[in-house]
Each structure stands twice: as C-alpha cells, then as structure tokens.
Enzyme design. Structure first.
Site, mmCIF file in Angstrom:
data_model
loop_
_atom_site.group_PDB
_atom_site.id
_atom_site.type_symbol
_atom_site.label_atom_id
_atom_site.label_comp_id
_atom_site.label_asym_id
_atom_site.label_seq_id
_atom_site.Cartn_x
_atom_site.Cartn_y
_atom_site.Cartn_z
ATOM 1 N N LYS A 52 -8.641 -13.178 -8.807
ATOM 2 C CA LYS A 52 -8.081 -11.925 -9.272
ATOM 3 C C LYS A 52 -6.679 -12.153 -9.826
ATOM 4 O O LYS A 52 -6.120 -11.321 -10.515
ATOM 5 C CB LYS A 52 -7.970 -10.939 -8.101
ATOM 6 C CG LYS A 52 -9.258 -10.724 -7.357
ATOM 7 C CD LYS A 52 -8.995 -9.884 -6.095
ATOM 8 C CE LYS A 52 -10.177 -9.949 -5.171
ATOM 9 N NZ LYS A 52 -9.845 -9.344 -3.861
ATOM 10 N N GLY A 53 -6.082 -13.304 -9.505
ATOM 11 C CA GLY A 53 -4.651 -13.517 -9.738
ATOM 12 C C GLY A 53 -4.159 -13.401 -11.171
ATOM 13 O O GLY A 53 -3.024 -13.019 -11.404
ATOM 14 N N GLU B 80 -5.014 -18.545 -16.259
ATOM 15 C CA GLU B 80 -4.897 -18.669 -14.802
ATOM 16 C C GLU B 80 -3.485 -18.271 -14.381
ATOM 17 O O GLU B 80 -2.529 -18.415 -15.147
ATOM 18 C CB GLU B 80 -5.231 -20.127 -14.429
ATOM 19 C CG GLU B 80 -4.985 -20.555 -13.011
ATOM 20 C CD GLU B 80 -5.881 -19.912 -11.967
ATOM 21 O OE1 GLU B 80 -6.034 -18.687 -11.996
ATOM 22 O OE2 GLU B 80 -6.400 -20.651 -11.100
ATOM 23 N N ASP B 81 -3.360 -17.762 -13.173
ATOM 24 C CA ASP B 81 -2.048 -17.322 -12.709
ATOM 25 C C ASP B 81 -1.117 -18.503 -12.456
ATOM 26 O O ASP B 81 0.030 -18.505 -12.880
ATOM 27 C CB ASP B 81 -2.160 -16.440 -11.450
ATOM 28 C CG ASP B 81 -3.030 -17.035 -10.350
ATOM 29 O OD1 ASP B 81 -3.549 -18.161 -10.523
ATOM 30 O OD2 ASP B 81 -3.192 -16.383 -9.307
ATOM 31 N N ASP C 75 -1.502 -25.306 -9.349
ATOM 32 C CA ASP C 75 -0.888 -25.849 -8.148
ATOM 33 C C ASP C 75 -1.386 -27.294 -8.026
ATOM 34 O O ASP C 75 -0.869 -28.178 -8.713
ATOM 35 C CB ASP C 75 -1.323 -24.934 -6.988
ATOM 36 C CG ASP C 75 -0.628 -25.216 -5.679
ATOM 37 O OD1 ASP C 75 0.539 -25.593 -5.679
ATOM 38 O OD2 ASP C 75 -1.284 -25.054 -4.633
ATOM 39 N N PHE D 289 6.198 -20.605 -2.271
ATOM 40 C CA PHE D 289 5.088 -19.670 -2.359
ATOM 41 C C PHE D 289 5.555 -18.383 -3.033
ATOM 42 O O PHE D 289 6.486 -17.729 -2.565
ATOM 43 C CB PHE D 289 4.490 -19.367 -0.981
ATOM 44 C CG PHE D 289 3.116 -18.778 -1.120
ATOM 45 C CD1 PHE D 289 1.996 -19.593 -1.195
ATOM 46 C CD2 PHE D 289 2.945 -17.404 -1.251
ATOM 47 C CE1 PHE D 289 0.736 -19.057 -1.389
ATOM 48 C CE2 PHE D 289 1.680 -16.858 -1.443
ATOM 49 C CZ PHE D 289 0.579 -17.679 -1.508
ATOM 50 N N ASP E 61 -0.971 -13.065 -4.990
ATOM 51 C CA ASP E 61 -1.020 -12.429 -3.673
ATOM 52 C C ASP E 61 -0.681 -13.381 -2.543
ATOM 53 O O ASP E 61 -0.680 -14.610 -2.706
ATOM 54 C CB ASP E 61 -2.436 -11.905 -3.400
ATOM 55 C CG ASP E 61 -3.414 -13.041 -3.090
ATOM 56 O OD1 ASP E 61 -3.458 -14.012 -3.859
ATOM 57 O OD2 ASP E 61 -4.105 -12.963 -2.047
ATOM 58 N N ARG F 132 0.076 -8.058 -5.073
ATOM 59 C CA ARG F 132 -0.354 -8.278 -6.462
ATOM 60 C C ARG F 132 0.278 -7.273 -7.418
ATOM 61 O O ARG F 132 0.458 -7.548 -8.597
ATOM 62 C CB ARG F 132 -1.884 -8.155 -6.586
ATOM 63 C CG ARG F 132 -2.663 -9.241 -5.878
ATOM 64 C CD ARG F 132 -4.123 -9.209 -6.345
ATOM 65 N NE ARG F 132 -5.007 -9.948 -5.456
ATOM 66 C CZ ARG F 132 -5.231 -11.253 -5.518
ATOM 67 N NH1 ARG F 132 -4.598 -11.976 -6.418
ATOM 68 N NH2 ARG F 132 -6.061 -11.838 -4.684
HETATM 69 P P1 IMP Z 1 -4.984 -25.055 -7.463
HETATM 70 O O1 IMP Z 1 -6.477 -24.986 -7.580
HETATM 71 O O2 IMP Z 1 -4.539 -25.890 -6.289
HETATM 72 O O3 IMP Z 1 -4.270 -25.425 -8.726
HETATM 73 O O4 IMP Z 1 -4.509 -23.636 -7.015
HETATM 74 C C1 IMP Z 1 -4.526 -22.584 -7.786
HETATM 75 C C2 IMP Z 1 -4.731 -21.306 -6.988
HETATM 76 O O5 IMP Z 1 -4.024 -21.304 -5.722
HETATM 77 C C3 IMP Z 1 -4.166 -20.195 -7.777
HETATM 78 O O6 IMP Z 1 -5.142 -19.629 -8.597
HETATM 79 C C4 IMP Z 1 -3.674 -19.234 -6.720
HETATM 80 O O7 IMP Z 1 -4.713 -18.354 -6.382
HETATM 81 C C5 IMP Z 1 -3.363 -20.075 -5.521
HETATM 82 N N1 IMP Z 1 -1.916 -20.313 -5.393
HETATM 83 C C6 IMP Z 1 -1.263 -21.496 -5.490
HETATM 84 N N2 IMP Z 1 0.053 -21.358 -5.310
HETATM 85 C C7 IMP Z 1 0.264 -20.035 -5.081
HETATM 86 C C8 IMP Z 1 1.456 -19.258 -4.823
HETATM 87 O O8 IMP Z 1 2.602 -19.729 -4.768
HETATM 88 N N3 IMP Z 1 1.243 -17.918 -4.661
HETATM 89 C C9 IMP Z 1 0.023 -17.330 -4.727
HETATM 90 N N4 IMP Z 1 -1.109 -18.028 -4.967
HETATM 91 C C10 IMP Z 1 -0.983 -19.367 -5.142
HETATM 92 MG MG MG Z 2 -5.987 -17.554 -8.217
#
Ligand code: IMP
Ligand code: MG
Length: 181
Positions: free
Chosen positions: A44-45, A99-100, A103, A152, A159, A165
């Site tokens: 949803k981000g 994508e939001d 990470d 974070f 969220d 959100r």
């Molecule tokens: P990745 O797959 O490790 O790149 O993570 C991406 C997902 O982790 C994002 O789509 C977010 O939903 C979540 N995420 C990572 N860091 C944060 C943060 O600082 N705040 C909120 N959600 C996060």
């Molecule tokens: Mg996400």
C-alpha cells in the site's frame, strides 16, 4: 506543519515532496516520450507517491497495482508472495514500478524479475526514498526522489504497523514507538 507526536523529525515536507516529484516526473517524461508505459504501483506504501507522480506524467499511461509481502515479519530472508496480482497483460509493455522505499532491494528485485518473466519489454523502477546503506540485492532504482540514512520513516504512504500513512510529510519515527513493543 503540525508534527505528529510520534514523529521525531520531519525530513521532507509537503512542498519539498511536491517539487522533487515534479522534477523526477520531468525525467520520466523525457525518457518515455512517444511510449505508453504501464505504471505498476506497489500497495500500500506507494499509493500517495504514485498518485502525485502520475499527475505530472505527460505520456499516456496505464495504471495497475501489485501487492507483495513476505510470510510473517521476516525481513530479508523471508520468501515473497504476490498477494494481489496485475489485471493488465504486461507482454511487450514498458513497465515502470513505483515503490515507496528501496531498503534491502528485495521487493523490487522480486517484482522486476517477475515482470520480465511475464514478458515485459522493459522494467524501470522509481522510488520515493532510497536507503542505500541497507542494500542486500544487486540493483539500484532508475529514478529516485531522495536518499535517506538508515532510519525508520513514516508518512506520505509509509507506515509503521499500518499507522501514519496519512501524514502529509515524510518523517523519522521516534525510536520509543517501536522499541517499547
Ligand atoms: P525491501 O524489500 O527490503 O527493499 O523493502 C522495501 C519495503 O520495506 C518497503 O516497500 C516498505 O514497505 C518497507 N520499509 C522499508 N523501510 C521502511 C521505513 O523506513 N518505513 C516504512 N516502511 C519501510
Ligand atoms: Mg511497501
């Protein structure tokens, strides 16, 4: 802007978000001139970011949504699953994943491989936020609005336990909120 009591510090306020998103949209507009990309918004981000971004895109687009998540709360090791799939055929389409935040890179790595396997002609990624320090998968976003430290963050779609959100800015979540649980 009134700061939420659980927010440590505002990183990007409404105005800064709007300005930077317009700049990134301009780059996308140049690169996709004459094309008709399929924009895939991850739920949803990325909802709020995507809705602002696409309103600054000048090329014709189609819009679809995907939701992926891992089993349980496992961060990097957990296997990803598609909870909501596309309703559009991606064969021969130029796809832009919105994508939001990137990470570890796992979500986008998984989505990109999936879309290419499904027959997409090209797949590029645009992220609101990038946390390069945490990368574990070998990829970088094609377009990014802001790089951030390993903190974070919440708001503007992002969220913590489904909250925050709707904050109109991106801010750092107070440690006391997630360390007490
Ligand atoms: P990745 O797959 O490790 O790149 O993570 C991406 C997902 O982790 C994002 O789509 C977010 O939903 C979540 N995420 C990572 N860091 C944060 C943060 O600082 N705040 C909120 N959600 C996060
Ligand atoms: Mg996400």
């Amino acid at each position: 802007m009134e700061k939420h009591v659980d927010c440590e510090r505002i990183l990007f306020d409404t105005q800064l978000l709007a300005e930077r998103i317009k700049e990134v949209a301009e780059c996308i507009n140049k690169d996709y001139e004459g094309k008709e990309p399929l924009v895939v918004c991850t739920l949803k981000g990325a909802l709020i970011f995507c809705s602002d971004l696409i309103r600054s895109l000048t090329c014709p687009i189609s819009l679809d949504f995907m939701k992926v998540s891992s089993y349980g709360n496992s961060a990097v090791s957990g296997e990803l699953h598609i909870r909501q799939g596309l309703s559009t055929n991606v064969t021969d389409r130029d796809v832009i994943i919105v994508e939001d935040i990137m990470d570890s890179g796992k979500t986008i790595y998984f989505l990109k491989s999936f879309l290419l396997r499904e027959g997409a002609k090209s797949v590029k990624t645009v992220v609101l936020l990038d946390k390069p320090e945490r990368r574990r998968f070998p990829l970088e976003p094609d377009y990014k609005c802001f790089e951030i430290e390993d903190e974070f963050v919440i708001g503007y779609g992002l969220d913590y336990a489904e909250r925050y959100r709707n904050l109109p800015y991106v801010g750092i979540l107070k440690r006391s909120i997630y360390e007490k649980e």
